[in-house]
Design an enzyme around this catalytic site. Structure first.
Site, PDB file in Angstrom:
ATOM      1  N   CYS A  94      38.654  54.018  54.033  1.00  0.00           N
ATOM      2  CA  CYS A  94      37.408  53.665  53.328  1.00  0.00           C
ATOM      3  C   CYS A  94      36.156  53.961  54.139  1.00  0.00           C
ATOM      4  O   CYS A  94      35.065  54.022  53.580  1.00  0.00           O
ATOM      5  CB  CYS A  94      37.410  52.190  52.960  1.00  0.00           C
ATOM      6  SG  CYS A  94      38.505  51.883  51.594  1.00  0.00           S
TER       7      CYS A  94
HETATM    8  N1  CO8 Z   1      46.793  41.398  36.055  1.00  0.00           N
HETATM    9  C1  CO8 Z   1      46.963  40.057  35.936  1.00  0.00           C
HETATM   10  N2  CO8 Z   1      47.188  39.259  36.978  1.00  0.00           N
HETATM   11  C2  CO8 Z   1      47.251  39.804  38.201  1.00  0.00           C
HETATM   12  C3  CO8 Z   1      47.077  41.191  38.406  1.00  0.00           C
HETATM   13  C4  CO8 Z   1      46.856  41.996  37.277  1.00  0.00           C
HETATM   14  N3  CO8 Z   1      46.668  43.335  37.359  1.00  0.00           N
HETATM   15  N4  CO8 Z   1      47.166  41.448  39.722  1.00  0.00           N
HETATM   16  C5  CO8 Z   1      47.399  40.284  40.321  1.00  0.00           C
HETATM   17  N5  CO8 Z   1      47.458  39.286  39.415  1.00  0.00           N
HETATM   18  C6  CO8 Z   1      47.722  37.854  39.650  1.00  0.00           C
HETATM   19  C7  CO8 Z   1      48.395  37.626  40.985  1.00  0.00           C
HETATM   20  O1  CO8 Z   1      49.800  37.826  40.915  1.00  0.00           O
HETATM   21  C8  CO8 Z   1      48.040  36.178  41.248  1.00  0.00           C
HETATM   22  O2  CO8 Z   1      48.884  35.355  40.518  1.00  0.00           O
HETATM   23  P1  CO8 Z   1      49.372  33.927  41.148  1.00  0.00           P
HETATM   24  O3  CO8 Z   1      48.094  33.148  41.364  1.00  0.00           O
HETATM   25  O4  CO8 Z   1      50.252  33.384  40.084  1.00  0.00           O
HETATM   26  O5  CO8 Z   1      50.052  34.270  42.436  1.00  0.00           O
HETATM   27  C9  CO8 Z   1      46.651  36.058  40.655  1.00  0.00           C
HETATM   28  O6  CO8 Z   1      46.532  37.129  39.723  1.00  0.00           O
HETATM   29  C10 CO8 Z   1      45.589  36.186  41.702  1.00  0.00           C
HETATM   30  O7  CO8 Z   1      45.917  37.308  42.551  1.00  0.00           O
HETATM   31  P2  CO8 Z   1      45.135  37.633  43.839  1.00  0.00           P
HETATM   32  O8  CO8 Z   1      44.914  36.387  44.655  1.00  0.00           O
HETATM   33  O9  CO8 Z   1      45.781  38.811  44.510  1.00  0.00           O
HETATM   34  O10 CO8 Z   1      43.756  38.099  43.180  1.00  0.00           O
HETATM   35  P3  CO8 Z   1      42.394  38.320  43.856  1.00  0.00           P
HETATM   36  O11 CO8 Z   1      41.422  37.416  43.203  1.00  0.00           O
HETATM   37  O12 CO8 Z   1      42.483  38.309  45.349  1.00  0.00           O
HETATM   38  O13 CO8 Z   1      42.078  39.819  43.431  1.00  0.00           O
HETATM   39  C11 CO8 Z   1      42.024  41.983  44.488  1.00  0.00           C
HETATM   40  C12 CO8 Z   1      42.902  40.875  43.890  1.00  0.00           C
HETATM   41  C13 CO8 Z   1      41.174  42.547  43.366  1.00  0.00           C
HETATM   42  C14 CO8 Z   1      42.925  43.062  45.048  1.00  0.00           C
HETATM   43  C15 CO8 Z   1      41.132  41.388  45.585  1.00  0.00           C
HETATM   44  O14 CO8 Z   1      41.870  40.610  46.484  1.00  0.00           O
HETATM   45  C16 CO8 Z   1      40.407  42.462  46.377  1.00  0.00           C
HETATM   46  O15 CO8 Z   1      39.751  43.330  45.865  1.00  0.00           O
HETATM   47  N6  CO8 Z   1      40.461  42.365  47.701  1.00  0.00           N
HETATM   48  C17 CO8 Z   1      39.775  43.325  48.579  1.00  0.00           C
HETATM   49  C18 CO8 Z   1      40.676  44.401  48.849  1.00  0.00           C
HETATM   50  C19 CO8 Z   1      40.041  45.570  49.507  1.00  0.00           C
HETATM   51  O16 CO8 Z   1      38.871  45.691  49.725  1.00  0.00           O
HETATM   52  N7  CO8 Z   1      40.885  46.458  49.807  1.00  0.00           N
HETATM   53  C20 CO8 Z   1      40.484  47.682  50.346  1.00  0.00           C
HETATM   54  C21 CO8 Z   1      41.338  48.660  49.724  1.00  0.00           C
HETATM   55  S1  CO8 Z   1      40.879  50.293  49.874  1.00  0.00           S
HETATM   56  C22 CO8 Z   1      40.882  50.831  51.476  1.00  0.00           C
HETATM   57  O17 CO8 Z   1      40.668  50.141  52.380  1.00  0.00           O
HETATM   58  C23 CO8 Z   1      41.174  52.236  51.759  1.00  0.00           C
HETATM   59  C24 CO8 Z   1      42.312  52.797  51.130  1.00  0.00           C
HETATM   60  C25 CO8 Z   1      41.940  54.099  50.693  1.00  0.00           C
HETATM   61  C26 CO8 Z   1      42.554  54.887  49.721  1.00  0.00           C
HETATM   62  C27 CO8 Z   1      43.457  54.506  48.728  1.00  0.00           C
HETATM   63  C28 CO8 Z   1      43.814  55.552  47.745  1.00  0.00           C
HETATM   64  C29 CO8 Z   1      44.964  55.243  46.871  1.00  0.00           C
END
Ligand code: CO8
Length: 374
Positions: free
Chosen positions: A157
């Protein structure tokens, strides 16, 4: 000769194809329902976990993402495939990634009033390159008729901000006069579209910037680089294990463990404070306060992350003018997010206004540039 370095041209190219949350979720849920039906006995026996369903409401609330662009849409929504169907090109043809790099590079060169003849260094910097060598940057250099040198950089990123820092350093040191930095973020081939937690996160795009000394700049909307700051701190919370050693390890190079995966919650919690402290430290080096910064072009991984970081900096919610959000339209485009925000929201600032471009993500890595409108 001026020793000040400016960003003199920017370019944003987006693919023709859009995938909405509803389309993506319908496809994933159909895939999950079929998987669960086909594996009912094993799931009932506790030998296999059922695939949970995804939802558009969750995606928008948890991330701010409403849609994403795809270089190739064909195949992604096909539940018998769940990945783009990208045509193989011969070694004599322009590669896919060089093609999208050139699309944004040409826009950036036009904006800077430059041609390939003015450039002497090319950096292609992104989360993945489609091959190891020859460098995509050298292919771009060749296509634009640039004399000099080019190389690829991978910093997930922070690939764009780290490359801008390399370009700034090269011009300041005199080893280059005019640098083209390109971020062809072709993320869709690395996404596990069968994984509910990550199927919605990424989109494809390409961005580019031209950097040069202020005394050669003829652009209308140039930005002087006042400072750069980069930091990395090792974390396993965001990983992509795909790599050339898989051949020798006898592991499946295409296995889902080798695609992007993360502990998004932990990333959120750990990276937000790091990014806010990093930004405060950067602007204080120039004796500036957050209130002195007209615009924050922040990394676009998650809307709530950006709001939290902005609140830590400003003590209140930012306006769209102060910290533009583009993740709703583009999703997370790896290193290109803050550059997209800059491309779309930089023309209205006036001479003397300060802004900060900042990325944060895998590594962990944080990169930022403090800039001032010329
Ligand atoms: N639909 C419905 N429910 C879902 C879904 C979905 N798609 N996904 C997860 N849930 C559920 C989970 O299972 C969980 O259920 P439970 O509470 O029963 O366990 C609930 O929803 C809440 O899940 P989370 O706690 O995981 O949800 P968050 O509120 O944390 O949201 C995010 C998830 C959106 C992923 C969030 O944590 C986020 O954005 N975090 C930051 C991540 C970030 O910045 N990452 C960087 C990634 S990119 C990078 O660094 C470089 C990579 C480069 C390239 C990649 C190319 C492919």
């Amino acid at each position: 000769m001026s020793d000040t370095v400016v960003i003199s041209g920017v370019g944003l190219w987006k693919p023709d194809h859009v995938i909405t949350n509803d389309e993506l979720v319908a496809s994933y849920n159909a895939f999950a329902a079929r998987f669960n039906a086909e594996n009912l006995a094993a799931i009932d026996a506790g030998e296999l976990e059922a695939k949970p369903l995804s939802s558009s409401e969750f995606i928008e609330k948890a991330s701010g993402i409403k849609q994403r662009y795809a270089y190739v849409k064909d195949g992604i929504l096909d539940i018998d495939r769940m990945r783009p169907r990208i045509q193989v090109r011969s070694e004599d043809a322009l590669s896919h990634q060089a093609e999208i790099a050139l699309n944004s590079a040409r826009i950036a060169l036009d904006a800077a009033g430059k041609t390939g003849a003015d450039v002497d260094m090319v950096i292609v910097s992104c989360a993945y390159t489609q091959r190891s060598y020859p460098a995509i940057a050298i292919e771009v250099q060749h296509a634009l008729g640039i004399e000099g040198f080019g190389f690829d950089m991978l910093v997930a990123c922070s690939a764009a901000t780290f490359a801008l820092q390399r370009a700034f350093d090269a011009i300041a040191a005199g080893s280059a006069n005019c640098v083209l930095v390109v971020n062809p973020e072709l993320t869709s081939p690395q996404i596990d579209y069968t994984d509910r937690d990550s199927h919605f996160i990424f989109g494809d795009v390409s961005t580019a910037m031209v950097l040069e000394r202020e005394d050669t700049c003829q652009a209308d909307h140039a930005y002087r680089i006042m400072g750069t700051k980069a930091v990395t701190s090792y974390s396993n919370n965001i990983r992509s294990n795909f790599g050339y050693v898989a051949y020798a390890e006898d592991t499946d190079p295409f296995g889902v463990d080798n695609l992007f995966h993360q502990n998004g919650r932990k990333v959120f919690k750990e990276v937000c404070p790091m990014a806010a402290e990093h930004l405060k430290a950067q602007i204080s080096e120039l004796n500036l306060q957050p209130s002195d910064i007209k615009r924050w072009w922040l990394h676009q991984a998650n809307l709530n992350m950006n709001q939290l970081i902005s609140r830590r900096l400003l003590g209140r919610d930012p306006s769209q003018e102060e910290a533009p959000i583009v993740i709703d339209e583009f999703a997370n485009t790896a290193s290109a997010g803050s550059i997209i925000a800059f491309c779309l929201y930089h023309r209205d600032l006036v001479a003397g206004d300060y802004g900060v471009i900042c990325s944060f993500g895998a590594g962990y890595s944080i990169g930022s540039l403090l800039v001032q409108k010329c």
